[in-house]
Write a protein that holds these residues in place. Structure first.
Motif, PDB file in Angstrom:
ATOM      1  N   SER A  16      25.441 -32.230 -81.876  1.00 54.48           N
ATOM      2  CA  SER A  16      26.484 -32.278 -80.936  1.00 54.48           C
ATOM      3  C   SER A  16      27.971 -32.479 -81.717  1.00 54.48           C
ATOM      4  CB  SER A  16      26.428 -32.985 -79.630  1.00 54.48           C
ATOM      5  OG  SER A  16      27.757 -33.116 -78.738  1.00 54.48           O
ATOM      6  N   ASP A  17      27.865 -33.604 -82.610  1.00 56.25           N
ATOM      7  CA  ASP A  17      29.164 -34.043 -83.384  1.00 56.25           C
ATOM      8  C   ASP A  17      29.305 -32.871 -84.470  1.00 56.25           C
ATOM      9  OD1 ASP A  17      30.870 -35.798 -84.051  1.00 56.25           O
ATOM     10  OD2 ASP A  17      29.513 -36.039 -86.039  1.00 56.25           O
ATOM     11  N   ALA A  18      28.449 -32.202 -84.820  1.00 58.36           N
ATOM     12  CA  ALA A  18      28.676 -31.203 -85.852  1.00 58.36           C
ATOM     13  C   ALA A  18      29.244 -29.889 -85.297  1.00 58.36           C
ATOM     14  CB  ALA A  18      27.571 -30.626 -86.526  1.00 58.36           C
ATOM     15  N   VAL A  19      28.675 -29.609 -83.947  1.00 60.45           N
ATOM     16  CA  VAL A  19      29.427 -28.404 -83.233  1.00 60.45           C
ATOM     17  C   VAL A  19      30.792 -28.745 -82.794  1.00 60.45           C
ATOM     18  CG1 VAL A  19      29.169 -27.212 -80.946  1.00 60.45           C
ATOM     19  CG2 VAL A  19      27.150 -27.756 -82.315  1.00 60.45           C
ATOM     20  N   THR A  20      31.128 -30.088 -82.260  1.00 62.58           N
ATOM     21  CA  THR A  20      32.549 -30.331 -81.877  1.00 62.58           C
ATOM     22  C   THR A  20      33.338 -30.030 -83.201  1.00 62.58           C
ATOM     23  OG1 THR A  20      31.671 -31.726 -80.294  1.00 62.58           O
ATOM     24  CG2 THR A  20      33.773 -32.062 -80.817  1.00 62.58           C
ATOM     25  N   ARG A  21      32.953 -30.732 -84.302  1.00 61.67           N
ATOM     26  CA  ARG A  21      33.871 -30.557 -85.516  1.00 61.67           C
ATOM     27  C   ARG A  21      34.003 -29.333 -86.045  1.00 61.67           C
ATOM     28  NH1 ARG A  21      33.457 -35.913 -88.965  1.00 61.67           N
ATOM     29  NH2 ARG A  21      32.600 -37.557 -87.356  1.00 61.67           N
ATOM     30  N   HIS A  22      33.152 -28.538 -85.941  1.00 61.38           N
ATOM     31  CA  HIS A  22      33.228 -27.114 -86.644  1.00 61.38           C
ATOM     32  C   HIS A  22      33.492 -26.087 -85.726  1.00 61.38           C
ATOM     33  CE1 HIS A  22      31.772 -29.026 -90.698  1.00 61.38           C
ATOM     34  NE2 HIS A  22      30.727 -29.397 -90.183  1.00 61.38           N
ATOM     35  N   LYS A  23      33.588 -26.504 -84.295  1.00 64.16           N
ATOM     36  CA  LYS A  23      33.895 -25.600 -83.503  1.00 64.16           C
ATOM     37  C   LYS A  23      33.054 -24.300 -83.376  1.00 64.16           C
ATOM     38  CE  LYS A  23      38.444 -26.984 -82.812  1.00 64.16           C
ATOM     39  NZ  LYS A  23      38.463 -28.353 -83.628  1.00 64.16           N
ATOM     40  N   THR A  24      31.802 -24.598 -83.733  1.00 69.57           N
ATOM     41  CA  THR A  24      30.807 -23.293 -83.830  1.00 69.57           C
ATOM     42  C   THR A  24      30.509 -22.359 -82.729  1.00 69.57           C
ATOM     43  OG1 THR A  24      28.883 -24.937 -83.844  1.00 69.57           O
ATOM     44  CG2 THR A  24      29.899 -24.377 -85.959  1.00 69.57           C
ATOM     45  N   ALA A  25      29.957 -21.192 -82.751  1.00 67.83           N
ATOM     46  CA  ALA A  25      29.527 -20.433 -81.676  1.00 67.83           C
ATOM     47  C   ALA A  25      28.258 -20.966 -81.423  1.00 67.83           C
ATOM     48  CB  ALA A  25      29.622 -18.793 -82.399  1.00 67.83           C
ATOM     49  N   PRO A  26      27.865 -20.510 -80.432  1.00 67.37           N
ATOM     50  CA  PRO A  26      26.372 -20.760 -79.736  1.00 67.37           C
ATOM     51  C   PRO A  26      25.228 -20.378 -80.973  1.00 67.37           C
ATOM     52  CG  PRO A  26      27.562 -20.026 -78.099  1.00 67.37           C
ATOM     53  CD  PRO A  26      28.294 -19.735 -79.198  1.00 67.37           C
ATOM     54  N   THR A  27      25.447 -19.382 -81.446  1.00 69.82           N
ATOM     55  CA  THR A  27      24.167 -19.021 -82.466  1.00 69.82           C
ATOM     56  C   THR A  27      24.285 -19.683 -83.700  1.00 69.82           C
ATOM     57  OG1 THR A  27      24.158 -16.717 -81.516  1.00 69.82           O
ATOM     58  CG2 THR A  27      23.017 -16.981 -83.812  1.00 69.82           C
ATOM     59  N   ALA A  28      25.576 -19.921 -84.223  1.00 67.38           N
ATOM     60  CA  ALA A  28      26.057 -20.938 -85.339  1.00 67.38           C
ATOM     61  C   ALA A  28      25.512 -22.251 -85.106  1.00 67.38           C
ATOM     62  CB  ALA A  28      27.191 -20.566 -85.961  1.00 67.38           C
TER      63      ALA A  28
END
Length: 82
Positions: A16-28
């Motif tokens: 979750s922290d990585a997704v927030t920091r990198h603003k990744t798309a769902p697949t990424a």
């Protein structure tokens, strides 16, 4: 001697922290999270001054995924096209 090691991980907050920091798309997000957790699991067997790095060099929309972990569970990761 025969030994069996069982290791489990709950990585919801790390991913979750990585997704927030990198603003990744769902697949990424799924690909990056799985790579980071795999690096964390593999890194637990390393020595004090060693790290584990997993690199996927793809030609798809996500591009390259890298995750690096040490034996204490510290992990960082990135993908070239989040």
């Amino acid at each position: 001697n025969q030994e069996v090691s069982v290791i489990s991980i709950v990585g919801t907050s790390v991913v979750s922290d990585a997704v927030t920091r990198h603003k990744t798309a769902p697949t990424a997000s799924a690909a990056l999270g799985r790579t980071m957790l795999a690096a964390t699991l593999l890194g637990t067997f390393k020595g004090d001054d060693e790290t584990t790095q997993i690199t996927f060099k793809g030609d798809g929309p996500i591009g390259q995924i890298i995750a690096i972990s040490d034996n204490t569970g510290q992990v960082k990761g990135m993908c070239s096209n989040p």
